[in-house]
Design a protein around this motif. Sequence first.
Motif, short mmCIF file in Angstrom:
data_model
loop_
_atom_site.label_atom_id
_atom_site.label_comp_id
_atom_site.label_asym_id
_atom_site.label_seq_id
_atom_site.Cartn_x
_atom_site.Cartn_y
_atom_site.Cartn_z
N LEU A 2 -11.53 2.93 2.10
CA LEU A 2 -10.25 3.03 2.79
C LEU A 2 -9.19 2.26 2.01
O LEU A 2 -9.38 1.09 1.68
N LYS A 3 -8.07 2.92 1.74
CA LYS A 3 -6.93 2.27 1.09
C LYS A 3 -5.68 2.61 1.88
O LYS A 3 -5.35 3.79 2.04
N LEU A 4 -5.02 1.59 2.37
CA LEU A 4 -3.81 1.77 3.18
C LEU A 4 -2.64 1.08 2.49
O LEU A 4 -2.77 -0.03 1.99
N VAL A 5 -1.51 1.76 2.49
CA VAL A 5 -0.25 1.18 2.02
C VAL A 5 0.65 1.04 3.25
O VAL A 5 1.07 2.05 3.83
N ILE A 48 -6.48 -7.71 0.52
CA ILE A 48 -5.14 -7.53 1.08
C ILE A 48 -4.16 -8.10 0.07
O ILE A 48 -4.21 -9.29 -0.25
N LYS A 49 -3.27 -7.25 -0.44
CA LYS A 49 -2.31 -7.67 -1.45
C LYS A 49 -0.89 -7.35 -0.99
O LYS A 49 -0.60 -6.22 -0.60
N VAL A 50 -0.03 -8.36 -1.02
CA VAL A 50 1.38 -8.16 -0.69
C VAL A 50 2.12 -7.82 -1.98
O VAL A 50 2.25 -8.67 -2.86
N THR A 51 2.58 -6.58 -2.09
CA THR A 51 3.28 -6.15 -3.30
C THR A 51 4.79 -6.34 -3.21
O THR A 51 5.47 -6.37 -4.22
N LYS A 52 5.31 -6.46 -1.98
CA LYS A 52 6.74 -6.71 -1.80
C LYS A 52 6.92 -7.45 -0.48
O LYS A 52 6.31 -7.11 0.51
N GLY A 61 9.06 -4.91 3.36
CA GLY A 61 7.94 -5.33 2.53
C GLY A 61 6.86 -4.26 2.44
O GLY A 61 6.92 -3.21 3.10
N GLN A 62 5.84 -4.55 1.63
CA GLN A 62 4.74 -3.60 1.44
C GLN A 62 3.44 -4.36 1.23
O GLN A 62 3.40 -5.34 0.48
N GLY A 132 14.92 -7.65 -6.41
CA GLY A 132 14.36 -6.55 -5.63
C GLY A 132 12.97 -6.83 -5.10
O GLY A 132 12.21 -5.91 -4.81
N GLY A 133 12.63 -8.12 -4.96
CA GLY A 133 11.28 -8.46 -4.53
C GLY A 133 11.14 -8.73 -3.04
O GLY A 133 10.09 -9.17 -2.60
N CYS A 134 12.19 -8.48 -2.26
CA CYS A 134 12.11 -8.73 -0.83
C CYS A 134 13.06 -7.80 -0.10
O CYS A 134 13.92 -7.14 -0.70
#
Length: 267
Positions: A2-5, A48-52, A61-62, A132-134
């Motif tokens: 499972l991969k969720l964005v 769990i990785k916070v990309t933005k 965010g993402q 553009g990081g937030c």
Amino acid sequence: PLKLVLNGATDGACHSDPSADYLATSVLPLFIRFGIGADADESPPPSIKVTKRGAVPLGGGQVVFYCPIVKEITKPLDLTDPGKIKRIRGSVISCRIPPSSAARVAHSAKGLFHRLLPDVWIHTDTHSAKKGGCGGSPGLSMCIASESTSGVILAAETCMDIEKDARGALLPEDLGVRGAAMLLEEVRKGGCVDTCSQSIALLLMCLGPEDVSRIRLGRLSQYTIVSLRLFKTAFDVEFRVKADEETRTVLLSCLGCGYRNMAKASS
């Protein structure tokens, strides 16, 4: 697998919901203890990785969540030794706020921790609108965790409510002391998981193999008590609860139901 964005707020809602940083710090190590993703040769472990970054209320965010296929929980849990705290790690996240505020939060938190132990490291993670990081809302939060000699991880987090705390003139130093005090309170309770992770640990014990699992918790939260009733209804699993008067903790044990994933691919 499972991969969720997931898109939305990643920071600033810790007064009502755990953040992605807290889940990655406190919950994912529990998965490994139960054997989920423990064998990295077969598949990568859950992540769990916070990309933005994106603070409430505007978000922006993402977060990317990954979990391998779990056929069954293979390991019963025996987590009763909280050990002695040997290190503290954490991070302070700021969005659309001067970087000096994050540094002030980290400095005040370390000032309280250094009274107890020297191995403290708190990282500052600052994001601005230019890079553009937030997202579009300002935010300031901290997530910290302690690790003991027995491998027990206890986590706590706090964040600044921009509207409420601005009226009360809450300083970054106050936020750092508050977060440090919250983690020390979790340590004082003497459990092997922090308060917000109690129900998740007990749920995995219910789903575990048909063997006895044991865990030591501090004071049971109201959410955990309601969860125990729901587990009885859903899985017909009852917990044996024993109070330890010497340490003022609670020992819980149960026999897992041996839940298995029987899903198969269909076309």
